[in-house]
Write a protein that holds these residues in place. Structure first.
Motif, PDB file in Angstrom:
ATOM      1  N   ALA A 140       0.836  -1.212   0.000  1.00 37.24           N
ATOM      2  CA  ALA A 140       0.000   0.000   0.000  1.00 37.24           C
ATOM      3  C   ALA A 140       0.867   1.256   0.000  1.00 37.24           C
ATOM      4  N   ILE A 141       1.960   1.233   0.752  1.00 34.91           N
ATOM      5  CA  ILE A 141       2.865   2.388   0.759  1.00 34.91           C
ATOM      6  C   ILE A 141       3.464   2.594  -0.628  1.00 34.91           C
ATOM      7  N   VAL A 142       3.964   1.519  -1.233  1.00 34.75           N
ATOM      8  CA  VAL A 142       4.584   1.628  -2.558  1.00 34.75           C
ATOM      9  C   VAL A 142       3.577   2.125  -3.591  1.00 34.75           C
ATOM     10  N   THR A 143       2.370   1.589  -3.586  1.00 34.87           N
ATOM     11  CA  THR A 143       1.377   2.033  -4.571  1.00 34.87           C
ATOM     12  C   THR A 143       0.945   3.474  -4.312  1.00 34.87           C
ATOM     13  N   GLY A 144       0.939   3.912  -3.060  1.00 35.45           N
ATOM     14  CA  GLY A 144       0.631   5.311  -2.761  1.00 35.45           C
ATOM     15  C   GLY A 144       1.715   6.245  -3.278  1.00 35.45           C
ATOM     16  N   ILE A 145       2.974   5.847  -3.094  1.00 33.25           N
ATOM     17  CA  ILE A 145       4.075   6.658  -3.616  1.00 33.25           C
ATOM     18  C   ILE A 145       4.011   6.715  -5.134  1.00 33.25           C
ATOM     19  N   LEU A 146       3.752   5.573  -5.755  1.00 32.69           N
ATOM     20  CA  LEU A 146       3.652   5.553  -7.221  1.00 32.69           C
ATOM     21  C   LEU A 146       2.491   6.410  -7.706  1.00 32.69           C
ATOM     22  N   SER A 147       1.398   6.402  -6.978  1.00 35.68           N
ATOM     23  CA  SER A 147       0.252   7.232  -7.347  1.00 35.68           C
ATOM     24  C   SER A 147       0.616   8.712  -7.296  1.00 35.68           C
ATOM     25  N   LEU A 148       1.308   9.115  -6.234  1.00 33.69           N
ATOM     26  CA  LEU A 148       1.736  10.510  -6.132  1.00 33.69           C
ATOM     27  C   LEU A 148       2.779  10.852  -7.189  1.00 33.69           C
ATOM     28  N   ALA A 149       3.710   9.921  -7.438  1.00 38.80           N
ATOM     29  CA  ALA A 149       4.766  10.173  -8.419  1.00 38.80           C
ATOM     30  C   ALA A 149       4.188  10.329  -9.816  1.00 38.80           C
ATOM     31  N   GLY A 150       3.122   9.628 -10.120  1.00 39.91           N
ATOM     32  CA  GLY A 150       2.528   9.688 -11.451  1.00 39.91           C
ATOM     33  C   GLY A 150       1.790  10.973 -11.743  1.00 39.91           C
ATOM     34  N   ARG A 151       1.578  11.798 -10.728  1.00 38.69           N
ATOM     35  CA  ARG A 151       0.834  13.045 -10.922  1.00 38.69           C
ATOM     36  C   ARG A 151       1.725  14.233 -11.273  1.00 38.69           C
ATOM     37  N   GLY A 152       3.036  14.063 -11.210  1.00 38.30           N
ATOM     38  CA  GLY A 152       3.946  15.190 -11.403  1.00 38.30           C
ATOM     39  C   GLY A 152       4.392  15.358 -12.841  1.00 38.30           C
ATOM     40  N   ASP A 153       5.249  16.372 -13.035  1.00 42.96           N
ATOM     41  CA  ASP A 153       5.750  16.664 -14.374  1.00 42.96           C
ATOM     42  C   ASP A 153       7.202  16.239 -14.556  1.00 42.96           C
ATOM     43  N   ASN A 154       7.764  15.552 -13.587  1.00 44.75           N
ATOM     44  CA  ASN A 154       9.141  15.054 -13.595  1.00 44.75           C
ATOM     45  C   ASN A 154      10.189  16.158 -13.557  1.00 44.75           C
ATOM     46  N   ALA A 155       9.792  17.394 -13.425  1.00 43.94           N
ATOM     47  CA  ALA A 155      10.757  18.489 -13.387  1.00 43.94           C
ATOM     48  C   ALA A 155      10.901  19.053 -11.976  1.00 43.94           C
ATOM     49  N   ALA A 156       9.820  19.127 -11.251  1.00 41.55           N
ATOM     50  CA  ALA A 156       9.857  19.691  -9.903  1.00 41.55           C
ATOM     51  C   ALA A 156      10.639  18.754  -8.974  1.00 41.55           C
ATOM     52  N   PRO A 157      11.385  19.314  -8.020  1.00 41.32           N
ATOM     53  CA  PRO A 157      12.147  18.467  -7.084  1.00 41.32           C
ATOM     54  C   PRO A 157      11.271  17.449  -6.356  1.00 41.32           C
ATOM     55  N   ASP A 159       8.654  15.932  -7.471  1.00 44.59           N
ATOM     56  CA  ASP A 159       8.319  14.825  -8.370  1.00 44.59           C
ATOM     57  C   ASP A 159       9.471  13.827  -8.447  1.00 44.59           C
ATOM     58  N   ARG A 160      10.693  14.338  -8.538  1.00 51.64           N
ATOM     59  CA  ARG A 160      11.861  13.452  -8.549  1.00 51.64           C
ATOM     60  C   ARG A 160      11.993  12.740  -7.213  1.00 51.64           C
ATOM     61  N   LEU A 161      11.669  13.438  -6.118  1.00 53.51           N
ATOM     62  CA  LEU A 161      11.730  12.829  -4.795  1.00 53.51           C
ATOM     63  C   LEU A 161      10.742  11.668  -4.694  1.00 53.51           C
ATOM     64  N   PHE A 162       9.507  11.871  -5.171  1.00 57.26           N
ATOM     65  CA  PHE A 162       8.515  10.788  -5.121  1.00 57.26           C
ATOM     66  C   PHE A 162       8.965   9.587  -5.937  1.00 57.26           C
ATOM     67  N   LYS A 163       9.514   9.828  -7.096  1.00 56.97           N
ATOM     68  CA  LYS A 163       9.963   8.718  -7.938  1.00 56.97           C
ATOM     69  C   LYS A 163      11.151   7.995  -7.303  1.00 56.97           C
ATOM     70  N   SER A 164      12.063   8.734  -6.709  1.00 53.26           N
ATOM     71  CA  SER A 164      13.190   8.113  -6.000  1.00 53.26           C
ATOM     72  C   SER A 164      12.679   7.303  -4.808  1.00 53.26           C
ATOM     73  N   ALA A 165      11.727   7.866  -4.079  1.00 49.57           N
ATOM     74  CA  ALA A 165      11.149   7.153  -2.932  1.00 49.57           C
ATOM     75  C   ALA A 165      10.445   5.885  -3.393  1.00 49.57           C
ATOM     76  N   ALA A 166       9.785   5.943  -4.541  1.00 47.26           N
ATOM     77  CA  ALA A 166       9.097   4.761  -5.067  1.00 47.26           C
ATOM     78  C   ALA A 166      10.098   3.659  -5.394  1.00 47.26           C
ATOM     79  N   VAL A 167      11.204   4.026  -6.016  1.00 47.04           N
ATOM     80  CA  VAL A 167      12.226   3.027  -6.351  1.00 47.04           C
ATOM     81  C   VAL A 167      12.803   2.416  -5.075  1.00 47.04           C
ATOM     82  N   LEU A 168      13.135   3.251  -4.093  1.00 51.45           N
ATOM     83  CA  LEU A 168      13.666   2.730  -2.830  1.00 51.45           C
ATOM     84  C   LEU A 168      12.647   1.856  -2.111  1.00 51.45           C
ATOM     85  N   ALA A 169      11.392   2.275  -2.119  1.00 54.03           N
ATOM     86  CA  ALA A 169      10.347   1.485  -1.459  1.00 54.03           C
ATOM     87  C   ALA A 169      10.169   0.133  -2.154  1.00 54.03           C
TER      88      ALA A 169
END
Length: 191
Positions: A140-157, A159-169
Motif C-alpha cells: 500500500a505504501i509503494v502504490t501510494g508513492i507511485l500514485s503521487l509520483a505519477g501526478r507530477g511533471d518530472n521536473a519539480a524536485p 516529483d523526482r523525490l517521489f519517484k526516488s522514494a518509489a524506487v527505494l520502497a
C-alpha cells in the motif's frame, strides 16, 4: 461535520511502514534475542500492533473524509470518489486483515483462560496473517508513492523525490518479500 481532519494523509508509513513491521517482529526478537520475558514481549507486540491499528483507522477515516470534500464535481456528476485506486484497496485489505488478526490474537493469546491447545492451533495462522498484513501494508505504501509520483511533471524536485522514494520502497519491499519467503520456508522445515 466542520473541518475535521483526523490524521495526516501520509499516515500509511506510520502504521504500515513502522509500527506494524516492528510490532510483527518485536515478539520473537525481544524474547529470543534480547532475553525479555515472555509476558513483556507479548505486551510490547500487542501494544505496537494495536497502535498500528489505531493509526490505520484514523488514516482510513481521513482518507474517506478528505476526498469527499475535494470532489464536489465528481459527486455532482454521480461519480464515486471512493474505492478508486489500488493503493486504497490494498490499504483497506491490509488494515482489515491486521485488525481481524489482532482480534483473534488478543482472544487466543491474551486471555489466561485460553487453552494451550487453542493457542497452538491459532499460532501458525496468526503468524501467517500478520506477515501477509504487513506485506500488504508495505505494498500500500509503494502504490501510494507511485500514485503521487505519477501526478507530477518530472521536473519539480518533489516529483523526482517521489519517484526516488518509489524506487527505494520497491527495493525495500523486494527484500522484505525475500525475507518472508526465507523465513516461511524455515518455519515449515521446523514443524
Amino acid at each position: 461535520m466542520g473541518q475535521l481532519r483526523v490524521a495526516s494523509r501520509s499516515d500509511d508509513p506510520v502504521e504500515f511502514g513502522l509500527l506494524a513491521p516492528i510490532g510483527s517482529v518485536a515478539y520473537r526478537t525481544l524474547e529470543m534475542l534480547l532475553g525479555v520475558s515472555h509476558g513483556t514481549a507479548k505486551r510490547v507486540h500487542a501494544s505496537l500492533m494495536g497502535s498500528a491499528g489505531v493509526f490505520g483507522v484514523l488514516g482510513l477515516v481521513d482518507m474517506w473524509v478528505v476526498p469527499e470534500r475535494a470532489a464536489e464535481e465528481a459527486k455532482a456528476a454521480g461519480l464515486s470518489v471512493h474505492f478508486q485506486s489500488v493503493h486504497g484497496l490494498v490499504g483497506i485489505g491490509a488494515l482489515a486483515l491486521l485488525s481481524a488478526n489482532g482480534l483473534v490474537g488478543f482472544g487466543a493469546f491474551c486471555f489466561p483462560s485460553a487453552r494451550p491447545a487453542l493457542r497452538r492451533a491459532v499460532l501458525p495462522a496468526h503468524s501467517f496473517a500478520g506477515t501477509l498484513g504487513v506485506v500488504l501494508g508495505l505494498i500500500a505504501i509503494v502504490t501510494g508513492i507511485l500514485s503521487l509520483a505519477g501526478r507530477g511533471d518530472n521536473a519539480a524536485p518533489k516529483d523526482r523525490l517521489f519517484k526516488s522514494a518509489a524506487v527505494l520502497a520497491m527495493l525495500l519491499l523486494g527484500h522484505v518479500l525475500g525475507l518472508v519467503v526465507v523465513t516461511g520456508r524455515a518455519m515449515i522445515r521446523r514443524t
